[in-house]
Design an enzyme around this catalytic site. Structure first.
Site, PDB file in Angstrom:
ATOM      1  N   TYR A  62       0.858  -1.190   0.000  1.00 58.08           N
ATOM      2  CA  TYR A  62       0.000   0.000   0.000  1.00 58.08           C
ATOM      3  C   TYR A  62       0.892   1.237   0.000  1.00 58.08           C
ATOM      4  O   TYR A  62       1.408   1.678   1.023  1.00 58.08           O
ATOM      5  CB  TYR A  62      -0.938   0.015   1.206  1.00 58.08           C
ATOM      6  CG  TYR A  62      -1.948  -1.115   1.243  1.00 58.08           C
ATOM      7  CD1 TYR A  62      -2.187  -1.922   0.127  1.00 58.08           C
ATOM      8  CD2 TYR A  62      -2.688  -1.394   2.386  1.00 58.08           C
ATOM      9  CE1 TYR A  62      -3.109  -2.964   0.161  1.00 58.08           C
ATOM     10  CE2 TYR A  62      -3.620  -2.426   2.428  1.00 58.08           C
ATOM     11  CZ  TYR A  62      -3.816  -3.206   1.319  1.00 58.08           C
ATOM     12  OH  TYR A  62      -4.735  -4.237   1.363  1.00 58.08           O
ATOM     13  N   PRO A 208     -15.588  -4.157   2.201  1.00 62.04           N
ATOM     14  CA  PRO A 208     -16.846  -4.342   2.946  1.00 62.04           C
ATOM     15  C   PRO A 208     -17.939  -3.380   2.498  1.00 62.04           C
ATOM     16  O   PRO A 208     -19.118  -3.660   2.631  1.00 62.04           O
ATOM     17  CB  PRO A 208     -16.441  -4.088   4.402  1.00 62.04           C
ATOM     18  CG  PRO A 208     -15.197  -3.257   4.325  1.00 62.04           C
ATOM     19  CD  PRO A 208     -14.489  -3.727   3.093  1.00 62.04           C
ATOM     20  N   LEU A 209     -17.516  -2.227   1.946  1.00 55.62           N
ATOM     21  CA  LEU A 209     -18.494  -1.239   1.479  1.00 55.62           C
ATOM     22  C   LEU A 209     -18.565  -1.218  -0.050  1.00 55.62           C
ATOM     23  O   LEU A 209     -19.067  -0.251  -0.632  1.00 55.62           O
ATOM     24  CB  LEU A 209     -18.099   0.159   1.996  1.00 55.62           C
ATOM     25  CG  LEU A 209     -18.103   0.309   3.516  1.00 55.62           C
ATOM     26  CD1 LEU A 209     -17.481   1.637   3.940  1.00 55.62           C
ATOM     27  CD2 LEU A 209     -19.534   0.207   4.045  1.00 55.62           C
ATOM     28  N   GLY A 212     -17.160   1.781  -1.364  1.00 50.39           N
ATOM     29  CA  GLY A 212     -17.963   2.972  -1.092  1.00 50.39           C
ATOM     30  C   GLY A 212     -19.366   2.938  -1.693  1.00 50.39           C
ATOM     31  O   GLY A 212     -20.228   3.703  -1.302  1.00 50.39           O
TER      32      GLY A 212
HETATM   33  N1  LIG Z   1      -6.506  -8.465   0.659  1.00 49.89           N
HETATM   34  C1  LIG Z   1      -6.738  -7.755  -0.407  1.00 49.89           C
HETATM   35  O1  LIG Z   1      -6.434  -8.136  -1.542  1.00 49.89           O
HETATM   36  C2  LIG Z   1      -7.395  -6.424  -0.253  1.00 49.89           C
HETATM   37  C3  LIG Z   1      -7.910  -5.726  -1.370  1.00 49.89           C
HETATM   38  C4  LIG Z   1      -8.530  -4.500  -1.146  1.00 49.89           C
HETATM   39  C5  LIG Z   1      -8.643  -3.980   0.120  1.00 49.89           C
HETATM   40  N2  LIG Z   1      -8.112  -4.665   1.191  1.00 49.89           N
HETATM   41  C6  LIG Z   1      -8.237  -4.157   2.593  1.00 49.89           C
HETATM   42  O2  LIG Z   1      -9.595  -3.930   2.858  1.00 49.89           O
HETATM   43  C7  LIG Z   1      -9.795  -2.598   3.304  1.00 49.89           C
HETATM   44  C8  LIG Z   1     -11.158  -2.131   2.852  1.00 49.89           C
HETATM   45  O3  LIG Z   1     -11.216  -2.055   1.442  1.00 49.89           O
HETATM   46  P1  LIG Z   1     -11.373  -0.660   0.660  1.00 49.89           P
HETATM   47  O4  LIG Z   1     -10.867   0.421   1.530  1.00 49.89           O
HETATM   48  O5  LIG Z   1     -10.762  -0.787  -0.667  1.00 49.89           O
HETATM   49  O6  LIG Z   1     -12.916  -0.610   0.351  1.00 49.89           O
HETATM   50  P2  LIG Z   1     -14.221  -0.305   1.202  1.00 49.89           P
HETATM   51  O7  LIG Z   1     -13.927  -0.273   2.649  1.00 49.89           O
HETATM   52  O8  LIG Z   1     -15.306  -1.174   0.694  1.00 49.89           O
HETATM   53  O9  LIG Z   1     -14.563   1.157   0.693  1.00 49.89           O
HETATM   54  C9  LIG Z   1     -13.667   2.212   0.821  1.00 49.89           C
HETATM   55  C10 LIG Z   1     -14.233   3.386   0.055  1.00 49.89           C
HETATM   56  O10 LIG Z   1     -15.463   3.766   0.659  1.00 49.89           O
HETATM   57  C11 LIG Z   1     -15.445   5.128   1.019  1.00 49.89           C
HETATM   58  N3  LIG Z   1     -16.078   5.203   2.339  1.00 49.89           N
HETATM   59  C12 LIG Z   1     -15.674   4.594   3.491  1.00 49.89           C
HETATM   60  N4  LIG Z   1     -16.523   4.890   4.499  1.00 49.89           N
HETATM   61  C13 LIG Z   1     -17.473   5.697   3.961  1.00 49.89           C
HETATM   62  C14 LIG Z   1     -18.616   6.333   4.500  1.00 49.89           C
HETATM   63  N5  LIG Z   1     -18.949   6.202   5.789  1.00 49.89           N
HETATM   64  N6  LIG Z   1     -19.388   7.092   3.677  1.00 49.89           N
HETATM   65  C15 LIG Z   1     -19.071   7.245   2.366  1.00 49.89           C
HETATM   66  N7  LIG Z   1     -17.985   6.647   1.797  1.00 49.89           N
HETATM   67  C16 LIG Z   1     -17.196   5.883   2.596  1.00 49.89           C
HETATM   68  C17 LIG Z   1     -13.991   5.534   1.070  1.00 49.89           C
HETATM   69  O11 LIG Z   1     -13.836   6.861   0.658  1.00 49.89           O
HETATM   70  P3  LIG Z   1     -13.351   8.002   1.696  1.00 49.89           P
HETATM   71  O12 LIG Z   1     -11.876   7.838   1.829  1.00 49.89           O
HETATM   72  O13 LIG Z   1     -13.778   9.262   1.061  1.00 49.89           O
HETATM   73  O14 LIG Z   1     -14.070   7.732   3.001  1.00 49.89           O
HETATM   74  C18 LIG Z   1     -13.343   4.581   0.065  1.00 49.89           C
HETATM   75  O15 LIG Z   1     -13.386   5.138  -1.230  1.00 49.89           O
HETATM   76  C19 LIG Z   1      -8.618  -1.823   2.702  1.00 49.89           C
HETATM   77  O16 LIG Z   1      -8.385  -0.606   3.369  1.00 49.89           O
HETATM   78  C20 LIG Z   1      -7.508  -2.827   2.842  1.00 49.89           C
HETATM   79  O17 LIG Z   1      -7.006  -2.783   4.177  1.00 49.89           O
HETATM   80  C21 LIG Z   1      -7.512  -5.873   1.017  1.00 49.89           C
END
Ligand SMILES: NC(=O)c1ccc[n+]([C@@H]2O[C@H](COP(=O)([O-])OP(=O)(O)OC[C@H]3O[C@@H](n4cnc5c(N)ncnc54)[C@H](OP(=O)(O)O)[C@@H]3O)[C@@H](O)[C@H]2O)c1
Length: 281
Positions: A62, A208-209, A212
């Protein structure tokens, strides 16, 4: 201490609050380089810990390196109960680009680099980030088992695995967690989640979201959100927490306001009927 969403014990001895924090979004665009405002990213990390979250998911890839470095700058010396779950196994050829690289020697080098960046003697949860099609998973997990024997890793996790790959990994080492893509609208990992639930492994659903999408109105959670006077993303996270006692959602955000909102999902109780309605869509 009670945590939002309750507690889960990883590997029989490592208690974490079930609602964690994903630290992938504190980097630049395309999970590449520094974030626009590193001071805000550090303030967000400090708020995460202050609010009682004690599971932070990150990876050497990252940034690369940026997320781990910010975590150390913001939080070291760490609170005793903080679990930093990092990962190795991806090379980054450029912004938005990811290439699996899980040869044993490389993983060992990456783990040493993460230890140095995070200023730790031992990483609580080190996850194989992906399965490299060129390297049998037994060899990759074997490298992590050697690091564990040397005291550099406390527990081993895997990520982006099929049921069969998980089974093979578990013939080599005690795997305590799986991190796969999973959310209300993308439930491809039901089978792997079932294995985790049966055997008491933690399951960290990534996206999880749905990046977003589930946090915005106009989606499948709107009706239930209205009933509870909740934000849509809170319903999506509450559904994950109630889906199984082993889920450990790690919503990612770069914003303190969004973090606070996501945290409140730990208090939201969905009824059986609401869960059925959400899953039927
Ligand atoms: N193992 C793997 O291959 C892998 C792959 C992907 C991700 N991950 C892990 O999983 C975690 C979660 O995945 P992710 O961050 O990609 O996706 P996510 O949690 O599904 O969504 C993140 C997105 O949602 C927005 N968001 C979050 N909270 C919000 C809210 N309350 N209201 C409106 N928008 C919101 C964020 O934008 P803002 O910044 O504007 O809030 C960001 O763009 C990552 O941080 C990482 O640690 C692991």
């Amino acid at each position: 201490m009670t945590h939002p969403g309750g507690e889960f014990t990883l590997g029989g001895d490592l208690e974490v609050g079930r609602l964690g924090f994903g630290a992938m979004r504190i980097t630049g665009e395309g999970v590449w380089g520094e974030p626009e405002d590193p001071a805000s990213a550090r303030a967000l990390l400090r708020r995460v810990v202050e609010a009682g979250v004690n599971l932070i998911d990150t990876a050497d890839s990252y940034g690369p390196q940026v997320s781990e470095t910010l975590i150390a700058e913001a939080l070291h010396p760490y609170p005793e109960d903080l679990v930093i779950a990092t990962k190795g196994g991806f090379e980054r050829p450029g912004p938005g680009r990811w290439a699996a690289a899980c040869r044993p020697q490389r993983l060992k080098r990456c783990c040493e680099d993460s230890l140095r960046r995070l200023r730790l003697d031992r990483i609580d949860l080190y996850q194989l980030h992906t399965v490299d099609p060129q390297v049998p998973i037994e060899d990759s997990v074997g490298a992590l088992a050697e690091l564990q024997a040397e005291g550099k890793i406390r527990h081993i996790g895997v990520s982006n695995v099929s049921g069969e790959q998980l089974e093979r990994a578990r013939t080599i080492a005690a795997v305590v967690s799986v991190q796969n893509r999973f959310n209300l609208t993308g439930r491809g990992s039901e089978e792997v989640l079932g294995v985790c639930e049966r055997d008491g492994l933690g399951f960290l659903p990534w996206y999880p979201l749905a990046v977003g999408k589930l946090a915005r109105s106009g989606g499948p959670v709107d009706d239930v959100a209205r009933t509870h006077d909740a934000a849509p993303g809170q319903v999506a996270l509450a559904w994950l927490l109630q889906r199984s006692p082993v889920t450990l959602p790690i919503p990612g955000t770069s914003s303190i306001a969004h973090f606070e909102e996501n945290l409140e999902a730990g208090e939201l109780e969905l009824s059986e009927e609401e869960i059925r309605a959400l899953e039927a869509q």
